[in-house]
Design an enzyme around this catalytic site. Structure first.
Site, PDB file in Angstrom:
ATOM      1  N   ASP A  42      34.851  32.692  44.258  1.00  0.00           N
ATOM      2  CA  ASP A  42      35.292  31.140  44.685  1.00  0.00           C
ATOM      3  C   ASP A  42      37.040  31.482  45.394  1.00  0.00           C
ATOM      4  O   ASP A  42      37.704  31.774  44.802  1.00  0.00           O
ATOM      5  CB  ASP A  42      35.696  30.357  43.690  1.00  0.00           C
TER       6      ASP A  42
HETATM    7  N1  URA Z   1      30.869  32.133  38.951  1.00  0.00           N
HETATM    8  C1  URA Z   1      32.006  31.274  39.955  1.00  0.00           C
HETATM    9  O1  URA Z   1      31.123  30.371  39.622  1.00  0.00           O
HETATM   10  N2  URA Z   1      33.003  31.821  40.513  1.00  0.00           N
HETATM   11  C2  URA Z   1      33.426  32.743  40.564  1.00  0.00           C
HETATM   12  O2  URA Z   1      34.342  33.083  41.785  1.00  0.00           O
HETATM   13  C3  URA Z   1      32.688  33.570  39.870  1.00  0.00           C
HETATM   14  C4  URA Z   1      30.965  33.564  39.403  1.00  0.00           C
END
Ligand code: URA
Length: 238
Positions: free
Chosen positions: A102
């Site tokens: 993310d």
């Molecule tokens: N899970 C999440 O919520 N975000 C990420 O970036 C990776 C795994």
């Protein structure tokens, strides 16, 4: 280097697709048709053509980037992408991130131009383990982790049982480590959200056999030969 590997690396398809091309007689090496996929070529000296098209040999790159917060895991976006952090690699436009983190997450991101390896590492069949360090809101108690360890149902997918342990727990916030083998959108955040502890900070610290270690935020390094060998082996390559 094997002829089928050269063609797969050069983007002519997966290993089995290029084997078919070779066996069907579409490929010439220095002007001669070669139908043996294991035929040895020197990519820097031999002239290889696929259906008349010259194969330009391209070195493979395998990089671990410590993604900082604020960058998008994508090759093209109007916002800052992780590719800006590897822009000093020759022909970096041919590289791409494997899987995603993310925008507000940090941590280990593999960046490569090896399509076959990337495809396998993100395919559910190979169940590549990913470990995240998280800081969550509130006091995380052992018994609350039960649903994560048993597997969780969401409206669009089912999370398989995760390995999870609490590292530190205080009234306001807690630290934990979680290992999952899938990679659904916002998966870790959604899992902790569901047990009432929203994630405040997330960092991926392992991806398969690869570890982030003390690589500084925003920097990258190449995989060692041993790391690459083990990574490939874990998804049935070489
Ligand atoms: N899970 C999440 O919520 N975000 C990420 O970036 C990776 C795994």
């Amino acid at each position: 280097m094997r002829l089928d590997k050269l063609l797969a690396d050069a983007g002519f398809g997966t290993r089995s697709q290029v084997k078919r091309l070779i066996r069907k007689g579409f490929v010439t090496v220095n002007g001669e048709v070669v139908k043996d996929p294991s035929f040895n070529v020197n990519p820097e000296e031999d002239e290889v053509l696929v259906d008349g098209e010259l194969v330009e040999y391209e070195k493979n790159y395998y990089l671990i980037l410590h993604k900082p917060e604020g960058y998008i895991t994508s090759t093209k976006d109007r916002q800052m992408t992780v590719m800006e952090l590897v822009a000093d690699i020759p022909r970096f436009e041919r590289l791409f991130p494997v899987g995603r983190l993310d925008k507000d997450a940090e941590g280990l991101l593999l960046i490569t131009n090896d399509g076959e390896l990337a495809h396998r590492l993100t395919h559910p069949k190979w169940k590549v383990p990913k470990v995240y360090y998280v800081v969550v809101e509130g006091e995380l108690k052992e018994e609350e982790l039960e649903p994560l360890r048993k597997g969780m149902k969401f409206k669009d997918f089912e999370a398989k049982p995760a390995k999870v342990r609490v590292l530190k727990s205080t009234k306001n916030e807690s630290e934990a480590e979680i290992e999952i083998t899938e990679g659904k959108y916002h998966q870790v955040k959604r899992m902790f959200e569901k047990i009432g502890h929203p994630v405040k900070y997330l960092r991926r610290i392992k991806f398969g056999n690869l570890e982030l270690g003390n690589l500084p935020v925003g920097e990258y390094r190449s995989l060692t030969e041993d790391e690459l060998k083990e990574l490939k082996k874990s998804v049935g390559l070489e």
